[in-house]
Design a protein around this motif. Structure first.
Motif, mmCIF file in Angstrom:
data_model
loop_
_atom_site.group_PDB
_atom_site.id
_atom_site.type_symbol
_atom_site.label_atom_id
_atom_site.label_comp_id
_atom_site.label_asym_id
_atom_site.label_seq_id
_atom_site.Cartn_x
_atom_site.Cartn_y
_atom_site.Cartn_z
ATOM 1 N N LEU A 1 0.826 -1.200 0.000
ATOM 2 C CA LEU A 1 0.000 0.000 0.000
ATOM 3 C C LEU A 1 0.866 1.259 0.000
ATOM 4 O O LEU A 1 0.501 2.279 -0.590
ATOM 5 C CB LEU A 1 -0.927 -0.010 1.219
ATOM 6 C CG LEU A 1 -1.962 -1.137 1.266
ATOM 7 C CD1 LEU A 1 -2.702 -1.113 2.602
ATOM 8 C CD2 LEU A 1 -2.948 -1.017 0.113
ATOM 9 N N THR A 2 2.011 1.170 0.652
ATOM 10 C CA THR A 2 2.945 2.293 0.697
ATOM 11 C C THR A 2 3.376 2.696 -0.706
ATOM 12 O O THR A 2 3.401 3.878 -1.056
ATOM 13 C CB THR A 2 4.181 1.928 1.544
ATOM 14 O OG1 THR A 2 3.775 1.704 2.888
ATOM 15 C CG2 THR A 2 5.209 3.041 1.505
ATOM 16 N N VAL A 3 3.732 1.719 -1.510
ATOM 17 C CA VAL A 3 4.157 1.974 -2.886
ATOM 18 C C VAL A 3 3.002 2.539 -3.703
ATOM 19 O O VAL A 3 3.171 3.459 -4.501
ATOM 20 C CB VAL A 3 4.693 0.683 -3.538
ATOM 21 C CG1 VAL A 3 5.041 0.929 -4.999
ATOM 22 C CG2 VAL A 3 5.920 0.179 -2.785
ATOM 23 N N ALA A 4 1.798 1.999 -3.506
ATOM 24 C CA ALA A 4 0.644 2.394 -4.317
ATOM 25 C C ALA A 4 0.235 3.840 -4.085
ATOM 26 O O ALA A 4 -0.142 4.546 -5.025
ATOM 27 C CB ALA A 4 -0.532 1.463 -4.022
ATOM 28 N N VAL A 5 0.286 4.309 -2.838
ATOM 29 C CA VAL A 5 -0.199 5.661 -2.532
ATOM 30 C C VAL A 5 0.887 6.712 -2.647
ATOM 31 O O VAL A 5 0.622 7.896 -2.452
ATOM 32 C CB VAL A 5 -0.817 5.715 -1.109
ATOM 33 C CG1 VAL A 5 -1.971 4.744 -0.984
ATOM 34 C CG2 VAL A 5 0.233 5.426 -0.036
ATOM 35 N N LEU B 1 0.425 10.853 -2.326
ATOM 36 C CA LEU B 1 0.972 11.573 -1.179
ATOM 37 C C LEU B 1 1.980 12.638 -1.597
ATOM 38 O O LEU B 1 2.154 13.643 -0.898
ATOM 39 C CB LEU B 1 1.625 10.591 -0.204
ATOM 40 C CG LEU B 1 0.663 9.688 0.576
ATOM 41 C CD1 LEU B 1 1.427 8.748 1.496
ATOM 42 C CD2 LEU B 1 -0.330 10.504 1.389
ATOM 43 N N ARG B 2 2.627 12.440 -2.735
ATOM 44 C CA ARG B 2 3.592 13.437 -3.203
ATOM 45 C C ARG B 2 2.903 14.755 -3.552
ATOM 46 O O ARG B 2 3.532 15.814 -3.510
ATOM 47 C CB ARG B 2 4.359 12.906 -4.415
ATOM 48 C CG ARG B 2 5.355 11.826 -4.047
ATOM 49 C CD ARG B 2 6.132 11.318 -5.241
ATOM 50 N NE ARG B 2 7.024 10.255 -4.820
ATOM 51 C CZ ARG B 2 8.209 10.459 -4.245
ATOM 52 N NH1 ARG B 2 8.631 11.688 -4.059
ATOM 53 N NH2 ARG B 2 8.954 9.436 -3.867
ATOM 54 N N LYS B 3 1.618 14.691 -3.877
ATOM 55 C CA LYS B 3 0.888 15.908 -4.224
ATOM 56 C C LYS B 3 0.674 16.806 -3.012
ATOM 57 O O LYS B 3 0.372 17.996 -3.159
ATOM 58 C CB LYS B 3 -0.464 15.541 -4.847
ATOM 59 C CG LYS B 3 -0.340 14.797 -6.172
ATOM 60 C CD LYS B 3 -1.702 14.525 -6.771
ATOM 61 C CE LYS B 3 -1.586 13.715 -8.064
ATOM 62 N NZ LYS B 3 -0.827 14.444 -9.104
ATOM 63 N N ILE B 4 0.799 16.253 -1.807
ATOM 64 C CA ILE B 4 0.656 17.081 -0.599
ATOM 65 C C ILE B 4 1.983 17.211 0.144
ATOM 66 O O ILE B 4 2.021 17.563 1.317
ATOM 67 C CB ILE B 4 -0.420 16.509 0.342
ATOM 68 C CG1 ILE B 4 -0.070 15.094 0.799
ATOM 69 C CG2 ILE B 4 -1.773 16.526 -0.324
ATOM 70 C CD1 ILE B 4 -1.023 14.551 1.849
ATOM 71 N N GLY B 5 3.082 16.889 -0.564
ATOM 72 C CA GLY B 5 4.406 17.089 0.027
ATOM 73 C C GLY B 5 4.904 15.940 0.866
ATOM 74 O O GLY B 5 5.867 16.099 1.611
ATOM 75 N N LEU B 6 4.264 14.752 0.752
ATOM 76 C CA LEU B 6 4.715 13.581 1.494
ATOM 77 C C LEU B 6 5.147 12.496 0.513
ATOM 78 O O LEU B 6 5.084 12.689 -0.704
ATOM 79 C CB LEU B 6 3.583 13.058 2.387
ATOM 80 C CG LEU B 6 3.050 14.027 3.442
ATOM 81 C CD1 LEU B 6 1.786 13.474 4.077
ATOM 82 C CD2 LEU B 6 4.101 14.300 4.501
ATOM 83 N N THR B 7 5.613 11.383 1.017
ATOM 84 C CA THR B 7 5.945 10.238 0.171
ATOM 85 C C THR B 7 5.218 9.000 0.691
ATOM 86 O O THR B 7 4.616 9.035 1.766
ATOM 87 C CB THR B 7 7.467 9.952 0.172
ATOM 88 O OG1 THR B 7 7.861 9.462 1.465
ATOM 89 C CG2 THR B 7 8.262 11.203 -0.168
#
Length: 385
Positions: A120-124, A128-134
């Motif tokens: 799930l980490t890889v999929a999202v 998440l990068r669109k809000i400044g996260l990974t």
């Protein structure tokens, strides 16, 4: 002819990219649905269990014990079975928070041990990068729904460029199991359990807005290695060990602290100190259309998130007197005004005191401003209901 071939090759590339993007989009949607099911169903199951047991506990335990203290000294009766009593109020923490702690710890333990959380980490990650996260930030954020303190330490695995954003998101949006149990209790006692679902959604949305506003997006690595992304059978021994640790933490850390809060609140109530506090804070709460009596629950929510269970005093009479808007704003403001002190201490110890202060101060500003905006929007589109 060569121009035609080149055009066909270009169309084929676009088709491949389109198919890839469609598959990626479907996988992302599927992953989000899996996250919703895996971490949402445990909360719903805990809600059903607490709903079933609460009237039984109240009828066959609390009411019986209250009769035993009718002739006891007033201060003793106040501390044990008063509005903020160890039994009358403390039991809410157990009935509502304990099932959530158990079910969420089981869910997190299973998904972690099976390797599903890594998938799930890889999929999202793109989302998440669109809000400044990974994608790596998802693990501590999801873990925060079990315990914020554990999530703080797990954030060591985040990118160095995004750790502050991740900690801020955990602090604001990751409703720990105690907070989830407490909010479920409050909405249910008020006869409006349906408010829990918009509460969780708005909590997530405001957390995203909060992160975007306070922490501008930074450049960070586009790929993060994973040791093993394949799914595997979970090890029941390891999963049960995780659940056992969560239960031990609940009984040896969470409950004792909440019982101390109950004793403190009962003592303050007995000596009329709460009236003085309400008079001081009351005018401020009026801006949010909230009664002055709500001040104590908001204060203790800063110590511990399940401190908002103090709103259940007098069998939830305060909550029953509120409109839907006032009830929602009260619980939203109390649960977002600050992270609990234990979480802030963990951030100060593991990162720095200045970062903990920045996160706390920015969160307080976002909480107050967003609460006022929610009041305005609610009155415009819904009315004062």
């Amino acid at each position: 002819m060569s121009v035609f071939v080149k055009a066909m090759m270009e169309l084929e590339k676009q088709e491949i990219n389109t198919n890839t993007s469609i598959k990626g989009g479907l996988w992302l949607i599927g992953s989000l649905l899996i996250i919703l099911v895996v971490y949402g169903l445990p909360v719903y199951g805990a809600f059903l269990i607490a709903t079933f047991f609460e009237p039984i506990v109240e009828t066959y335990f609390i009411l019986q014990v209250e009769e035993w203290f009718l002739q006891a000294p007033m201060i003793i009766a106040e501390i044990v079975v008063g509005p903020f009593g160890l039994l009358t109020l403390g039991m809410y923490s157990f009935v509502w928070a304990f099932p959530v702690v158990v079910f969420i710890s089981i869910s997190i333990g299973i998904t972690t041990n099976m390797g599903l959380k890594d998938k799930l980490t890889v999929a999202v990650d793109p989302l998440l990068r669109k809000i400044g996260l990974t994608g790596r930030d998802m693990i501590p954020i999801v873990t925060g729904y079990g315990c914020n303190v554990v999530a703080v330490y797990q954030s060591k695995g985040c990118s160095s460029c995004t750790r502050k954003q991740c900690l801020s998101m955990i602090s604001f949006s990751s409703a720990c199991s105690y907070q989830v149990g407490a909010t479920l209790s409050l909405f249910s006692v008020a006869g409006k359990p349906w408010l829990f679902f918009p509460y969780i959604i708005i909590l997530a949305v405001m957390g995203i807005i909060h992160t975007k506003l306070w922490y501008p997006q930074q450049q960070h690595e586009s790929y993060f290695p994973m040791k093993d992304q394949s799914l595997r059978w979970g090890n029941p021994v390891v999963i049960l060990a995780n659940v056992r640790d969560a239960i031990k933490q609940f009984f040896y850390q969470a409950m004792p602290i909440f019982l101390v809060i109950c004793m403190t609140a009962a003592t303050l109530h007995h000596f009329k100190i709460l009236n003085v506090l309400s008079n001081k804070v009351g005018p401020v709460l009026a801006f949010f259309s909230l009664p002055a009596e709500a001040s104590l629950g908001i204060l203790f929510s800063i110590l511990r998130k399940d401190g908002i269970l103090l709103f259940n005093e007098r069998n939830g009479q305060l909550l029953l007197d509120l409109t839907s808007m006032e009830l929602f704003i009260l619980i939203y403001l109390a649960s977002t005004l600050s992270a609990c002190l234990v979480t802030l201490f963990a951030i100060a110890k593991d990162v720095s005191k200045s970062i903990a202060f920045q996160i706390a101060s920015k969160q307080a500003v976002t909480s107050v401003v967003s609460s006022l905006l929610l009041v305005i929007v609610w009155r415009i589109f819904v009315g004062n209901y």
